[in-house]
Design a protein around this motif. Structure first.
Motif, PDB file in Angstrom:
ATOM      1  N   LYS A 299     -11.754  -1.452   8.504  1.00 21.07           N
ATOM      2  CA  LYS A 299     -10.290  -0.907   8.430  1.00 21.07           C
ATOM      3  C   LYS A 299      -9.467  -1.436   9.129  1.00 21.07           C
ATOM      4  CE  LYS A 299     -11.601   3.777   6.956  1.00 21.07           C
ATOM      5  NZ  LYS A 299     -11.563   5.187   7.070  1.00 21.07           N
ATOM      6  N   PRO A 300      -8.547  -2.550   8.532  1.00 21.33           N
ATOM      7  CA  PRO A 300      -7.529  -3.188   9.292  1.00 21.33           C
ATOM      8  C   PRO A 300      -6.449  -2.523   9.937  1.00 21.33           C
ATOM      9  CG  PRO A 300      -7.397  -3.761   7.102  1.00 21.33           C
ATOM     10  CD  PRO A 300      -8.618  -2.752   7.234  1.00 21.33           C
ATOM     11  N   SER A 301      -5.702  -2.760  11.228  1.00 21.76           N
ATOM     12  CA  SER A 301      -4.969  -2.105  11.583  1.00 21.76           C
ATOM     13  C   SER A 301      -3.540  -2.537  10.988  1.00 21.76           C
ATOM     14  CB  SER A 301      -4.862  -2.498  13.117  1.00 21.76           C
ATOM     15  OG  SER A 301      -4.442  -3.696  13.367  1.00 21.76           O
ATOM     16  N   VAL A 302      -2.434  -1.957  11.354  1.00 25.51           N
ATOM     17  CA  VAL A 302      -1.255  -2.549  10.911  1.00 25.51           C
ATOM     18  C   VAL A 302      -0.792  -3.709  11.399  1.00 25.51           C
ATOM     19  CG1 VAL A 302       0.203  -1.366  12.563  1.00 25.51           C
ATOM     20  CG2 VAL A 302       1.243  -1.637  10.066  1.00 25.51           C
ATOM     21  N   GLN A 303      -1.249  -4.170  12.360  1.00 24.22           N
ATOM     22  CA  GLN A 303      -0.793  -5.570  12.972  1.00 24.22           C
ATOM     23  C   GLN A 303      -1.524  -6.488  12.076  1.00 24.22           C
ATOM     24  OE1 GLN A 303      -1.900  -3.065  14.700  1.00 24.22           O
ATOM     25  NE2 GLN A 303      -0.119  -2.744  15.946  1.00 24.22           N
ATOM     26  N   LYS A 304      -2.648  -6.256  11.411  1.00 26.29           N
ATOM     27  CA  LYS A 304      -3.160  -7.159  10.396  1.00 26.29           C
ATOM     28  C   LYS A 304      -2.698  -7.224   9.047  1.00 26.29           C
ATOM     29  CE  LYS A 304      -7.870  -7.018  12.487  1.00 26.29           C
ATOM     30  NZ  LYS A 304      -9.210  -6.811  12.373  1.00 26.29           N
ATOM     31  N   GLN A 305      -1.803  -6.484   8.715  1.00 30.64           N
ATOM     32  CA  GLN A 305      -1.004  -6.513   7.580  1.00 30.64           C
ATOM     33  C   GLN A 305       0.274  -7.206   7.540  1.00 30.64           C
ATOM     34  OE1 GLN A 305      -1.923  -5.046   4.908  1.00 30.64           O
ATOM     35  NE2 GLN A 305      -3.724  -4.068   5.721  1.00 30.64           N
ATOM     36  N   LEU A 306       0.127  -8.518   8.104  1.00 31.95           N
ATOM     37  CA  LEU A 306       1.236  -9.276   8.373  1.00 31.95           C
ATOM     38  C   LEU A 306       2.328  -8.824   8.838  1.00 31.95           C
ATOM     39  CD1 LEU A 306       0.764 -11.295   5.111  1.00 31.95           C
ATOM     40  CD2 LEU A 306      -0.202 -12.077   7.258  1.00 31.95           C
ATOM     41  N   PHE A 307       2.187  -7.747   9.978  1.00 32.70           N
ATOM     42  CA  PHE A 307       3.385  -7.294  10.762  1.00 32.70           C
ATOM     43  C   PHE A 307       4.322  -6.653   9.777  1.00 32.70           C
ATOM     44  CE2 PHE A 307       1.742 -10.824  13.007  1.00 32.70           C
ATOM     45  CZ  PHE A 307       1.191 -10.320  14.176  1.00 32.70           C
ATOM     46  N   VAL A 308       3.781  -5.845   9.019  1.00 30.41           N
ATOM     47  CA  VAL A 308       4.800  -5.121   7.978  1.00 30.41           C
ATOM     48  C   VAL A 308       5.658  -4.107   8.952  1.00 30.41           C
ATOM     49  CG1 VAL A 308       4.506  -3.221   5.948  1.00 30.41           C
ATOM     50  CG2 VAL A 308       2.991  -5.315   6.032  1.00 30.41           C
ATOM     51  N   THR A 309       6.451  -3.997   8.366  1.00 32.09           N
ATOM     52  CA  THR A 309       7.616  -3.188   9.109  1.00 32.09           C
ATOM     53  C   THR A 309       7.547  -1.721   8.395  1.00 32.09           C
ATOM     54  OG1 THR A 309       9.160  -5.005   9.693  1.00 32.09           O
ATOM     55  CG2 THR A 309       9.994  -2.539   9.578  1.00 32.09           C
ATOM     56  N   LEU A 310       7.351  -0.647   9.293  1.00 34.26           N
ATOM     57  CA  LEU A 310       7.306   0.616   8.709  1.00 34.26           C
ATOM     58  C   LEU A 310       8.619   1.574   8.994  1.00 34.26           C
ATOM     59  CD1 LEU A 310       3.658   1.688   9.560  1.00 34.26           C
ATOM     60  CD2 LEU A 310       4.507   0.790   7.191  1.00 34.26           C
ATOM     61  N   GLU A 311       9.015   2.381   8.292  1.00 32.12           N
ATOM     62  CA  GLU A 311      10.176   3.436   8.396  1.00 32.12           C
ATOM     63  C   GLU A 311       9.666   4.227   9.286  1.00 32.12           C
ATOM     64  OE1 GLU A 311      13.158   2.765   7.614  1.00 32.12           O
ATOM     65  OE2 GLU A 311      12.852   1.006   6.470  1.00 32.12           O
ATOM     66  N   PRO A 312      10.417   4.800  10.246  1.00 34.21           N
ATOM     67  CA  PRO A 312       9.785   6.072  11.044  1.00 34.21           C
ATOM     68  C   PRO A 312       8.611   7.102  10.323  1.00 34.21           C
ATOM     69  CG  PRO A 312      12.178   5.647  11.217  1.00 34.21           C
ATOM     70  CD  PRO A 312      11.984   4.773  10.203  1.00 34.21           C
ATOM     71  N   ASP A 313       9.096   7.543   9.144  1.00 37.42           N
ATOM     72  CA  ASP A 313       8.366   8.433   8.513  1.00 37.42           C
ATOM     73  C   ASP A 313       7.155   7.871   7.946  1.00 37.42           C
ATOM     74  OD1 ASP A 313       9.954  10.696   8.989  1.00 37.42           O
ATOM     75  OD2 ASP A 313      11.098  10.817   7.116  1.00 37.42           O
ATOM     76  N   GLU A 314       7.196   6.715   7.536  1.00 35.91           N
ATOM     77  CA  GLU A 314       5.908   5.860   7.064  1.00 35.91           C
ATOM     78  C   GLU A 314       5.074   5.700   8.236  1.00 35.91           C
ATOM     79  OE1 GLU A 314       7.868   3.240   3.472  1.00 35.91           O
ATOM     80  OE2 GLU A 314       7.678   2.297   5.422  1.00 35.91           O
ATOM     81  N   GLN A 315       5.567   5.591   9.487  1.00 41.49           N
ATOM     82  CA  GLN A 315       4.792   5.406  10.598  1.00 41.49           C
ATOM     83  C   GLN A 315       4.096   6.677  11.152  1.00 41.49           C
ATOM     84  OE1 GLN A 315       4.535   2.232  12.613  1.00 41.49           O
ATOM     85  NE2 GLN A 315       2.729   3.248  13.103  1.00 41.49           N
ATOM     86  N   VAL A 316       4.705   7.598  10.749  1.00 41.05           N
ATOM     87  CA  VAL A 316       4.149   9.036  11.174  1.00 41.05           C
ATOM     88  C   VAL A 316       2.938   9.417  10.138  1.00 41.05           C
ATOM     89  CG1 VAL A 316       4.632  11.566  10.894  1.00 41.05           C
ATOM     90  CG2 VAL A 316       6.145  10.213  12.042  1.00 41.05           C
TER      91      VAL A 316
END
Length: 367
Positions: A299-316
């Motif tokens: 299960k890749p972490s968000v850092q492996k997703q080419l540094f996708v930027t998440l909105e605050p609620d998306e991060q939650v």
């Protein structure tokens, strides 16, 4: 396994009137395969289904002559033999009453992987069927399943080539001995299949090549697998036989639906209509229905997703899903204290960003 034991197993296989079910009864009654040939005839008659003709033929010396010739072929060609009572025999096959007492194997197989699926279908598979088959194997690849098929034209070879492409183990179940290959045009794939799995057969090198062999072979395909997937099928065909056998073994069966006007979809549609198979429209229905889980390291972490930027609620939502294997939309909304309609929108955006994926039942998980 000693050569003496192998010789006796082969001799038992060669005897007339004795199939795999009767052979197992004899072995259970006598204690070993060697003991069968020493057992008192009157004691053998006590076994259900064993008659005088069977016993009389059992002591025909020609069985051991034939067994010696076949054993010579086995040893000369470095073929492995898996006996149904030995620990190296495929575990799921031991649960099938008519499974072979002896399996012949070539290749480099890891039989400890519990995620084994068979993919079968029409020999004259359509381009749409091929596309779905390739997509199916591609999307299942992260779960590292073993792909079993019959090495035949159409769906079979499509599935096995896709498995090789995605570095998955694949097993071809043959309807003949290892002295030949059918179809001959598939000889070019043999090396790759053996490197990425291998082949099984329960047919001798001297066995005649007959149409009925394919139907007998199908019990091995179904028996090896946790689930059988039918990609395409006409109203009648070997794939439907495999599906019926899988159902008789109490295994899951999936069928890909098609238009009612398509001749190659009639079989699949009927399987679904008569509740002999689950409808399969999305490859990820398979891991969901079979309760497969990805290993944490996969299960890749968000850092492996080419540094996708998440909105605050998306991060939650993302942080929440990292603590779960998978979760329902409504539960995500409740636990994250966000409105359901907003969570639905967030999940869609995150799916488009390649971070999460939807599953059947309104479930979502991190890719």
């Amino acid at each position: 396994m000693t050569e003496n034991k192998l010789l006796h197993i082969l001799a038992l296989q060669h005897a007339a009137f004795i199939g795999d079910i009767k052979a197992k009864k004899l072995i259970q009654h006598c204690g070993s395969v060697e003991a069968i040939f020493k057992e008192n005839k009157s004691h053998l008659l006590l076994i259900e289904g064993i008659g005088t003709n069977t016993i009389k033929d059992l002591h025909n010396k020609n069985h051991f002559k034939a067994a010696e010739a076949e054993m010579h072929f086995i040893l000369e060609n470095n073929i492995s033999c898996l006996y149904f009572q030995n620990p190296d025999y495929p575990k799921r096959l031991t649960q099938c009453i008519d499974s072979p007492i002896l399996l012949f194997k070539v290749g480099q197989m890891d039989l400890t992987n519990p995620r084994v699926i068979s993919i079968v279908g029409a020999r004259k598979v359509t381009s749409a069927g091929m596309a779905f088959c390739n997509k199916l194997v591609e999307e299942l690849a992260p779960f590292n399943p073993v792909i079993v098929s019959g090495f035949a034209f159409g769906t079979d070879i499509t599935a096995q080539k896709a498995a090789i492409k995605h570095e998955l183990q694949t097993i071809g179940c043959l309807a003949h001995g290892f002295n030949q290959i059918y179809p001959k045009t598939h000889k070019k794939y043999m090396v790759d299949v053996e490197k990425n799995g291998g082949f099984f057969t329960d047919f001798w090198s001297s066995a005649p090549f007959e149409r009925t062999n394919f139907l007998k072979r199908n019990r091995v395909i179904a028996g090896l697998s946790q689930a059988t997937i039918v990609i395409e099928s006409a109203e009648k065909g070997g794939s439907l036989v495999t599906a019926d056998i899988a159902n008789s073994y109490n295994r899951d069966v999936f069928a890909v639906p098609g238009r009612t006007t398509d001749s190659q979809s009639v079989g699949c549609n009927n399987l679904i209509k008569f509740q002999k198979a689950h409808l399969l429209s999305n490859p990820l229905d398979i891991p969901y229905m079979l309760n497969w889980e990805l290993e944490p390291k996969q299960k890749p972490s968000v850092q492996k997703q080419l540094f996708v930027t998440l909105e605050p609620d998306e991060q939650v939502v993302f942080d929440y899903l990292q603590t779960k294997t998978r979760e329902e939309l409504d539960k995500i909304a409740i636990d994250c204290q966000l409105p359901t309609y907003k969570v639905a929108s967030l999940l869609l955006n995150m799916e488009l960003k390649g971070i999460i994926r939807p599953l059947p039942g309104k479930l979502f998980e991190i890719i």
